[in-house]
Design a protein around this motif. Structure first.
Motif, short mmCIF file in Angstrom:
data_model
loop_
_atom_site.label_atom_id
_atom_site.label_comp_id
_atom_site.label_asym_id
_atom_site.label_seq_id
_atom_site.Cartn_x
_atom_site.Cartn_y
_atom_site.Cartn_z
N ILE A 165 0.84 -1.21 0.00
CA ILE A 165 0.00 0.00 0.00
C ILE A 165 0.87 1.25 0.00
O ILE A 165 0.60 2.21 -0.73
N ASP A 166 1.91 1.26 0.81
CA ASP A 166 2.77 2.43 0.95
C ASP A 166 3.75 2.62 -0.20
O ASP A 166 4.37 3.68 -0.31
N ALA A 167 3.90 1.64 -1.05
CA ALA A 167 4.94 1.65 -2.08
C ALA A 167 4.87 2.87 -2.99
O ALA A 167 5.90 3.45 -3.32
N ASP A 168 3.68 3.28 -3.38
CA ASP A 168 3.56 4.37 -4.34
C ASP A 168 3.20 5.71 -3.68
O ASP A 168 2.87 6.67 -4.35
N ASP A 169 3.30 5.76 -2.36
CA ASP A 169 2.99 6.98 -1.61
C ASP A 169 1.58 7.51 -1.88
O ASP A 169 1.32 8.70 -1.78
N LYS A 170 0.67 6.61 -2.28
CA LYS A 170 -0.72 6.99 -2.53
C LYS A 170 -1.62 5.90 -1.95
O LYS A 170 -1.64 4.78 -2.45
N VAL A 171 -2.31 6.23 -0.89
CA VAL A 171 -3.21 5.27 -0.25
C VAL A 171 -4.62 5.55 -0.74
O VAL A 171 -5.13 6.65 -0.59
N THR A 172 -5.23 4.52 -1.33
CA THR A 172 -6.58 4.70 -1.85
C THR A 172 -7.61 4.04 -0.93
O THR A 172 -7.28 3.17 -0.12
N HIS A 173 -8.85 4.46 -1.09
CA HIS A 173 -9.95 3.86 -0.33
C HIS A 173 -10.02 2.36 -0.61
O HIS A 173 -10.24 1.56 0.31
N ALA A 174 -9.84 1.97 -1.87
CA ALA A 174 -9.92 0.55 -2.24
C ALA A 174 -8.84 -0.28 -1.53
O ALA A 174 -9.10 -1.40 -1.10
N GLU A 175 -7.64 0.29 -1.40
CA GLU A 175 -6.55 -0.43 -0.71
C GLU A 175 -6.88 -0.61 0.77
O GLU A 175 -6.71 -1.70 1.32
N LEU A 176 -7.36 0.46 1.38
CA LEU A 176 -7.71 0.37 2.81
C LEU A 176 -8.88 -0.58 3.03
O LEU A 176 -8.88 -1.35 4.01
N ALA A 177 -9.84 -0.55 2.14
CA ALA A 177 -10.99 -1.45 2.26
C ALA A 177 -10.54 -2.91 2.15
O ALA A 177 -11.00 -3.76 2.91
#
Length: 129
Positions: free
Chosen positions: A85-97
């Motif tokens: 999740i942290d690899a691209d420095d962009k956390v999305t709602h879909a990743e957290l879900a």
């Protein structure tokens, strides 16, 4: 550092499946996510056959398989998912879900909550001070 012997080949395939799902969940696999997952696979000692097996596993099956893993394995898996999740420095709602879903369904959340709780002895010592 991950012990490459922490997971057997089937468990490694399960990890591969879930990490690939995490990288793909937002419909955009960033270069950094690709590099990170490949790095994780190398650290785990994932061979080509295990990778192909993991890639073919159904996500629901993979989550069910995590339930049978040890607490240590589950914690490592949780950390690896966060690493992707942290690899691209962009956390999305879909990743957290997806992370929340995997943690709830497999019991990782329960283990993490246990680790955060203090023992009764620690609680008593804290109140005495």
């Amino acid at each position: 550092m991950i012990d490459s012997n922490l997971f057997n080949s089937h468990e490694k395939a399960v990890v591969v499946s879930l990490l690939i799902e995490m990288a793909n969940v937002d419909d955009n696999v960033a270069f950094e996510e690709l590099v990170t997952t490949n790095n994780i696979f190398a650290r785990l000692g994932v061979d080509r056959d295990t990778f192909e097996t993991g890639r073919a596993l159904d996500t629901k099956y993979a989550i069910e398989a995590v339930k049978a893993m040890t607490d240590e394995q589950k914690i490592v898996l949780g950390k690896l998912l966060v690493e992707v999740i942290d690899a691209d420095d962009k956390v999305t709602h879909a990743e957290l879900a997806l992370l929340n879903h995997i943690c709830r369904q497999s019991g990782i959340d329960v283990i993490l909550n246990k680790k955060e709780e203090k023992s009764p002895t620690e609680k008593r010592e804290k109140t005495r001070k």
